[in-house]
Motif scaffolding. Structure first.
Motif, PDB file in Angstrom:
ATOM      1  N   LEU A 149     -37.587  28.248 -24.465  1.00 38.95           N
ATOM      2  CA  LEU A 149     -38.814  27.507 -24.150  1.00 38.95           C
ATOM      3  C   LEU A 149     -38.553  26.004 -24.149  1.00 38.95           C
ATOM      4  N   GLN A 150     -37.862  25.533 -25.169  1.00 41.39           N
ATOM      5  CA  GLN A 150     -37.565  24.107 -25.245  1.00 41.39           C
ATOM      6  C   GLN A 150     -36.611  23.678 -24.132  1.00 41.39           C
ATOM      7  N   THR A 151     -35.671  24.561 -23.784  1.00 38.81           N
ATOM      8  CA  THR A 151     -34.757  24.261 -22.678  1.00 38.81           C
ATOM      9  C   THR A 151     -35.526  24.068 -21.379  1.00 38.81           C
ATOM     10  N   GLY A 152     -36.431  25.011 -21.079  1.00 34.79           N
ATOM     11  CA  GLY A 152     -37.213  24.911 -19.857  1.00 34.79           C
ATOM     12  C   GLY A 152     -38.066  23.654 -19.819  1.00 34.79           C
ATOM     13  N   LYS A 153     -38.633  23.274 -20.957  1.00 36.86           N
ATOM     14  CA  LYS A 153     -39.457  22.066 -21.010  1.00 36.86           C
ATOM     15  C   LYS A 153     -38.628  20.824 -20.712  1.00 36.86           C
ATOM     16  N   LEU A 154     -37.451  20.748 -21.315  1.00 42.96           N
ATOM     17  CA  LEU A 154     -36.615  19.571 -21.099  1.00 42.96           C
ATOM     18  C   LEU A 154     -36.165  19.453 -19.647  1.00 42.96           C
ATOM     19  N   LEU A 155     -35.742  20.566 -19.057  1.00 48.30           N
ATOM     20  CA  LEU A 155     -35.299  20.520 -17.671  1.00 48.30           C
ATOM     21  C   LEU A 155     -36.438  20.146 -16.737  1.00 48.30           C
ATOM     22  N   ALA A 156     -37.626  20.660 -17.007  1.00 46.74           N
ATOM     23  CA  ALA A 156     -38.779  20.292 -16.182  1.00 46.74           C
ATOM     24  C   ALA A 156     -39.082  18.809 -16.304  1.00 46.74           C
ATOM     25  N   GLU A 157     -38.982  18.256 -17.495  1.00 49.43           N
ATOM     26  CA  GLU A 157     -39.209  16.829 -17.679  1.00 49.43           C
ATOM     27  C   GLU A 157     -38.223  16.017 -16.853  1.00 49.43           C
ATOM     28  N   ALA A 158     -36.942  16.425 -16.886  1.00 48.86           N
ATOM     29  CA  ALA A 158     -35.929  15.704 -16.126  1.00 48.86           C
ATOM     30  C   ALA A 158     -36.214  15.777 -14.625  1.00 48.86           C
ATOM     31  N   LEU A 159     -36.643  16.941 -14.155  1.00 51.94           N
ATOM     32  CA  LEU A 159     -36.921  17.096 -12.725  1.00 51.94           C
ATOM     33  C   LEU A 159     -38.140  16.275 -12.306  1.00 51.94           C
ATOM     34  N   ILE A 160     -39.168  16.256 -13.137  1.00 55.33           N
ATOM     35  CA  ILE A 160     -40.342  15.423 -12.825  1.00 55.33           C
ATOM     36  C   ILE A 160     -39.945  13.963 -12.728  1.00 55.33           C
ATOM     37  N   GLU A 161     -39.114  13.521 -13.666  1.00 54.78           N
ATOM     38  CA  GLU A 161     -38.660  12.127 -13.628  1.00 54.78           C
ATOM     39  C   GLU A 161     -37.864  11.852 -12.360  1.00 54.78           C
ATOM     40  N   SER A 162     -37.017  12.803 -11.956  1.00 57.65           N
ATOM     41  CA  SER A 162     -36.223  12.610 -10.742  1.00 57.65           C
ATOM     42  C   SER A 162     -37.100  12.569  -9.497  1.00 57.65           C
ATOM     43  N   VAL A 163     -38.052  13.512  -9.405  1.00 54.29           N
ATOM     44  CA  VAL A 163     -38.938  13.546  -8.242  1.00 54.29           C
ATOM     45  C   VAL A 163     -39.728  12.247  -8.110  1.00 54.29           C
ATOM     46  N   SER A 164     -40.125  11.683  -9.246  1.00 51.33           N
ATOM     47  CA  SER A 164     -40.940  10.463  -9.221  1.00 51.33           C
ATOM     48  C   SER A 164     -40.113   9.205  -9.054  1.00 51.33           C
ATOM     49  N   GLY A 165     -38.773   9.356  -9.081  1.00 52.08           N
ATOM     50  CA  GLY A 165     -37.914   8.189  -8.943  1.00 52.08           C
ATOM     51  C   GLY A 165     -37.707   7.441 -10.242  1.00 52.08           C
ATOM     52  N   SER A 166     -38.106   8.038 -11.360  1.00 50.29           N
ATOM     53  CA  SER A 166     -37.939   7.403 -12.665  1.00 50.29           C
ATOM     54  C   SER A 166     -36.541   7.667 -13.222  1.00 50.29           C
ATOM     55  N   GLU A 167     -36.152   6.856 -14.178  1.00 49.62           N
ATOM     56  CA  GLU A 167     -34.889   7.090 -14.867  1.00 49.62           C
ATOM     57  C   GLU A 167     -35.014   8.360 -15.707  1.00 49.62           C
ATOM     58  N   ILE A 168     -34.005   9.213 -15.642  1.00 48.63           N
ATOM     59  CA  ILE A 168     -34.046  10.467 -16.381  1.00 48.63           C
ATOM     60  C   ILE A 168     -33.728  10.200 -17.845  1.00 48.63           C
ATOM     61  N   THR A 169     -34.627  10.611 -18.696  1.00 52.17           N
ATOM     62  CA  THR A 169     -34.494  10.345 -20.126  1.00 52.17           C
ATOM     63  C   THR A 169     -33.311  11.062 -20.735  1.00 52.17           C
ATOM     64  N   GLN A 170     -33.122  12.336 -20.379  1.00 49.92           N
ATOM     65  CA  GLN A 170     -32.012  13.113 -20.926  1.00 49.92           C
ATOM     66  C   GLN A 170     -31.439  14.016 -19.860  1.00 49.92           C
ATOM     67  N   ALA A 171     -30.313  13.592 -19.293  1.00 49.81           N
ATOM     68  CA  ALA A 171     -29.669  14.346 -18.222  1.00 49.81           C
ATOM     69  C   ALA A 171     -28.638  15.332 -18.756  1.00 49.81           C
ATOM     70  N   SER A 172     -28.267  15.211 -20.026  1.00 51.38           N
ATOM     71  CA  SER A 172     -27.247  16.071 -20.614  1.00 51.38           C
ATOM     72  C   SER A 172     -27.776  16.665 -21.909  1.00 51.38           C
ATOM     73  N   VAL A 173     -27.752  17.990 -21.990  1.00 56.08           N
ATOM     74  CA  VAL A 173     -28.269  18.676 -23.175  1.00 56.08           C
ATOM     75  C   VAL A 173     -27.241  19.693 -23.674  1.00 56.08           C
ATOM     76  N   ASP A 174     -26.812  19.534 -24.912  1.00 56.19           N
ATOM     77  CA  ASP A 174     -25.991  20.546 -25.571  1.00 56.19           C
ATOM     78  C   ASP A 174     -26.949  21.579 -26.148  1.00 56.19           C
ATOM     79  N   LEU A 175     -26.883  22.789 -25.651  1.00 56.30           N
ATOM     80  CA  LEU A 175     -27.853  23.808 -26.019  1.00 56.30           C
ATOM     81  C   LEU A 175     -27.797  24.217 -27.490  1.00 56.30           C
ATOM     82  N   LEU A 176     -26.736  23.858 -28.186  1.00 50.64           N
ATOM     83  CA  LEU A 176     -26.648  24.176 -29.607  1.00 50.64           C
ATOM     84  C   LEU A 176     -27.176  23.049 -30.490  1.00 50.64           C
ATOM     85  N   LYS A 177     -27.672  21.968 -29.861  1.00 52.95           N
ATOM     86  CA  LYS A 177     -28.130  20.819 -30.644  1.00 52.95           C
ATOM     87  C   LYS A 177     -29.610  20.534 -30.448  1.00 52.95           C
ATOM     88  N   ILE A 178     -30.350  21.536 -30.018  1.00 52.57           N
ATOM     89  CA  ILE A 178     -31.776  21.335 -29.770  1.00 52.57           C
ATOM     90  C   ILE A 178     -32.589  21.452 -31.037  1.00 52.57           C
TER      91      ILE A 178
END
Length: 328
Positions: free
Chosen positions: A280-309
């Motif tokens: 669930l948290q993974t999906g939320k983070l990826l969606a946030e990054a995609l929204i930022e990209s679509v809007s032309g904003s700087e992506i807050t977190q482009a790299s996520v280590d799945l064991l450090k969430i």
């Protein structure tokens, strides 16, 4: 692949902001972002990732539509092309069948101006790289192989306590699947002379295959002390098989994924342990990054280590009370 696989954690909290535009058609001034979720297989784990993404985009009227490639790279490429040409989607979450499959998908999406976020397997030459490697990929959520090996070895050593050498029967998806073979080979190397993988059981992430293959493996290796599964579903499928063989006390079962069922089994002592994922948290983070990209904003977190969430990563009898499963 969490089982798949895995695999694999994100930020404990994600905002639900959307992008703004003079041509926005949302009632609150934001434009909906519709995401195509391209998975290599269906099931409740990818459904949880998709749900996490939809929890974010639905705030502005967006949706997530899931596609299942059934482990077929050509089918996934075709689904990617269909998603792009349909004009229905502004972003893509891609869980590649393999690293090569993702390259043409990301390239076609980039040509269409559609950002891609990938998870479990990175797209490019290094399937475990945390940084985007190809044009079109704006965010990556993976587990570096060394990190996964490290946590699994810790669990296996605990399960093998008092046995030297410790014999392990391990699951792989297929003889050619890179992730599960790299994981098991890495575990065996890290264990050194203390333990050895005496047999690999092929499953294609199908618990039914574990039920069929594991009895023969137990017969061939009567002194085995651990069954290591690359998915919680396979670990759970092993419970009745090992019980029927009269080896419940002898063979410790280890899963991977942190599912609800596996967490309950760890709590009652049926499973020795599992490692966590937070879909669930993974999906939320990826969606946030995609929204930022679509809007032309700087992506807050482009790299996520799945064991450090989140924590705990190792789910055992000692830590299970601290863990909240997000799937299964």
């Amino acid at each position: 692949m969490v089982g798949a696989v895995a695999l694999l954690p994100v930020l404990a909290a994600c905002s639900t902001g959307g992008q703004t535009s003079p041509t926005d058609d949302g009632s609150d001034g934001t434009k909906p972002v519709n995401i195509a979720f391209l998975g290599y297989i269906g099931g409740d784990f990818p459904e949880a990732v998709a749900q996490g993404a939809e929890d974010v985009v639905s705030a502005d009227g967006g949706t997530v539509t899931s596609f299942d490639a059934h482990f077929d790279p050509q089918e996934q490429i075709s689904q990617c092309q269909d998603a792009i040409t349909s004009g229905r989607f502004q972003a893509i979450i891609l869980v590649p069948v393999d690293p090569a499959t993702g390259v043409p998908c990301a390239a076609a999406a980039a040509a269409a101006g559609i950002p891609v976020a990938t998870m479990e397997t990175a797209v490019g030459t290094d399937p475990y790289a945390l940084e985007p490697q190809v044009d079109g990929v704006v965010a990556v959520a993976v587990t570096p192989l060394e990190s996964q090996v490290s946590v699994d070895v810790e669990l296996i050593k605990e399960a093998c306590a008092g046995a030297s050498p410790c014999e392990i029967i391990a699951e792989i998806s297929s003889p050619t699947d890179r992730w599960t073979n790299d994981l098991i080979n890495g575990i065996e190397t890290a264990l050194g002379s203390d333990a050895s993988v005496v047999q690999k059981v092929v499953s294609q992430y199908d618990p039914g295959q574990i039920a069929k293959a594991l009895p023969d493996a137990l017969n061939a290796h009567p002194d085995a002390q651990v069954f290591f599964a690359v998915s919680d579903q396979s670990a759970l499928a092993a419970i009745p098989v090992i019980a029927q063989a009269g080896k419940t006390e002898q063979v410790k079962i280890i899963g991977l994924g942190g599912s609800g069922q596996a967490t309950e089994a760890v709590a009652d002592g049926t499973l020795f342990g599992t490692t966590a994922t937070w879909p669930l948290q993974t999906g939320k983070l990826l969606a946030e990054a995609l929204i930022e990209s679509v809007s032309g904003s700087e992506i807050t977190q482009a790299s996520v280590d799945l064991l450090k969430i989140d924590t705990p990563v190792l789910i055992t009898g000692e830590t299970v009370g601290e863990f909240k499963p997000e799937w299964g």
